[in-house]
Design a protein around this motif. Structure first.
Motif, short mmCIF file in Angstrom:
data_model
loop_
_atom_site.label_atom_id
_atom_site.label_comp_id
_atom_site.label_asym_id
_atom_site.label_seq_id
_atom_site.Cartn_x
_atom_site.Cartn_y
_atom_site.Cartn_z
N ILE A 158 0.84 -1.20 0.00
CA ILE A 158 0.00 0.00 0.00
C ILE A 158 0.88 1.25 0.00
N LEU A 159 1.94 1.25 0.79
CA LEU A 159 2.83 2.41 0.83
C LEU A 159 3.53 2.63 -0.52
N ASP A 160 3.89 1.54 -1.19
CA ASP A 160 4.47 1.65 -2.53
C ASP A 160 3.46 2.27 -3.50
N GLN A 161 2.21 1.83 -3.40
CA GLN A 161 1.15 2.37 -4.24
C GLN A 161 0.94 3.86 -3.93
N ASN A 162 1.01 4.22 -2.65
CA ASN A 162 0.84 5.62 -2.26
C ASN A 162 1.94 6.49 -2.86
N ARG A 163 3.17 5.97 -2.89
CA ARG A 163 4.27 6.72 -3.47
C ARG A 163 3.97 7.05 -4.94
N LEU A 164 3.45 6.04 -5.68
CA LEU A 164 3.10 6.26 -7.09
C LEU A 164 1.96 7.27 -7.22
N LEU A 165 0.95 7.15 -6.34
CA LEU A 165 -0.17 8.10 -6.37
C LEU A 165 0.32 9.53 -6.11
N ILE A 166 1.18 9.69 -5.13
CA ILE A 166 1.68 11.02 -4.78
C ILE A 166 2.48 11.61 -5.95
N ASN A 167 3.29 10.78 -6.59
CA ASN A 167 4.04 11.25 -7.75
C ASN A 167 3.10 11.73 -8.86
N GLU A 168 2.05 10.93 -9.13
CA GLU A 168 1.10 11.32 -10.17
C GLU A 168 0.34 12.59 -9.78
N ILE A 169 -0.05 12.70 -8.52
CA ILE A 169 -0.74 13.89 -8.04
C ILE A 169 0.15 15.12 -8.23
N GLN A 223 2.67 15.51 -10.37
CA GLN A 223 2.82 15.80 -11.79
C GLN A 223 1.57 16.49 -12.34
N ASN A 224 0.41 16.00 -11.95
CA ASN A 224 -0.84 16.63 -12.39
C ASN A 224 -0.95 18.06 -11.90
N HIS A 225 -0.54 18.28 -10.67
CA HIS A 225 -0.60 19.62 -10.08
C HIS A 225 0.33 20.57 -10.82
N GLU A 226 1.54 20.10 -11.10
CA GLU A 226 2.52 20.95 -11.79
C GLU A 226 2.09 21.25 -13.23
N PRO A 271 -6.41 21.36 -16.73
CA PRO A 271 -7.68 21.16 -16.01
C PRO A 271 -8.09 19.69 -15.86
N ASP A 272 -7.95 18.87 -16.91
CA ASP A 272 -8.31 17.45 -16.79
C ASP A 272 -7.43 16.73 -15.77
N HIS A 273 -6.15 17.08 -15.76
CA HIS A 273 -5.22 16.45 -14.81
C HIS A 273 -5.54 16.88 -13.38
N LEU A 274 -5.86 18.16 -13.23
CA LEU A 274 -6.19 18.65 -11.89
C LEU A 274 -7.48 18.02 -11.37
N SER A 275 -8.46 17.83 -12.24
CA SER A 275 -9.70 17.20 -11.78
C SER A 275 -9.49 15.73 -11.48
N ARG A 276 -8.55 15.08 -12.18
CA ARG A 276 -8.21 13.68 -11.88
C ARG A 276 -7.62 13.55 -10.48
N ASN A 277 -6.95 14.61 -10.02
CA ASN A 277 -6.34 14.57 -8.69
C ASN A 277 -7.36 14.34 -7.58
N VAL A 278 -8.59 14.78 -7.79
CA VAL A 278 -9.63 14.58 -6.77
C VAL A 278 -9.78 13.09 -6.47
N ILE A 287 -6.53 11.64 -4.84
CA ILE A 287 -6.41 12.01 -3.42
C ILE A 287 -7.37 11.18 -2.57
N ARG A 288 -8.54 10.91 -3.08
CA ARG A 288 -9.48 10.03 -2.35
C ARG A 288 -8.89 8.64 -2.20
N GLU A 289 -8.29 8.13 -3.29
CA GLU A 289 -7.67 6.82 -3.24
C GLU A 289 -6.52 6.80 -2.23
#
Length: 114
Positions: free
Chosen positions: A33-44, A46-49, A53-60, A63-65
């Motif tokens: 789970i922590l490994d998966q979280n690391r990947l999620l955080i990296n994607e979040i 990248q989307n933020h940077e 708009p589509d990437h930012l809305s995907r972040n919602v 972040i829930r996941e």
């Protein structure tokens, strides 16, 4: 490994092999789970940077996941803590060394360095 016992805490207390297997299984789940979280955080990030708009809305959803994964890790650690406490109490019932007091707490306190 079934039925094996392991010495724990350096005080002669024995832990059943089944308990050790359960701990290992839970720790593997937590690490996954922590490994998966690391990947999620990296994607979040990248989307933020990207500020797309589509990437930012995907972040919602991402972040829930991430929040759900964190809850799962907390639950797994709570289960581990409970299982460990129960196994130590069961191990100490026949132990006359006094490793655990009757209130279930260890006889020595941990000291933090100053």
């Amino acid at each position: 490994m079934e039925g094996d016992t392991f010495s724990a805490l350096g005080n002669g207390t024995q832990i059943d092999g089944k308990v050790v297997q359960t701990f290992q299984k839970n720790f593997v789940q937590v690490q996954n789970i922590l490994d998966q979280n690391r990947l999620l955080i990296n994607e979040i990030n990248q989307n933020h940077e990207s500020k797309i708009p589509d990437h930012l809305s995907r972040n919602v959803g991402l972040i829930r996941e991430l929040n759900n994964n964190i809850r799962r890790v907390v639950d797994l650690y709570a289960d581990l803590s409970s299982s460990f406490t129960k196994s130590m109490e069961a191990s100490s019932e026949g132990d006359s060394s006094g490793a655990l007091k009757s209130d279930g707490k260890a006889g020595q306190k941990r000291h933090r360095p100053a």
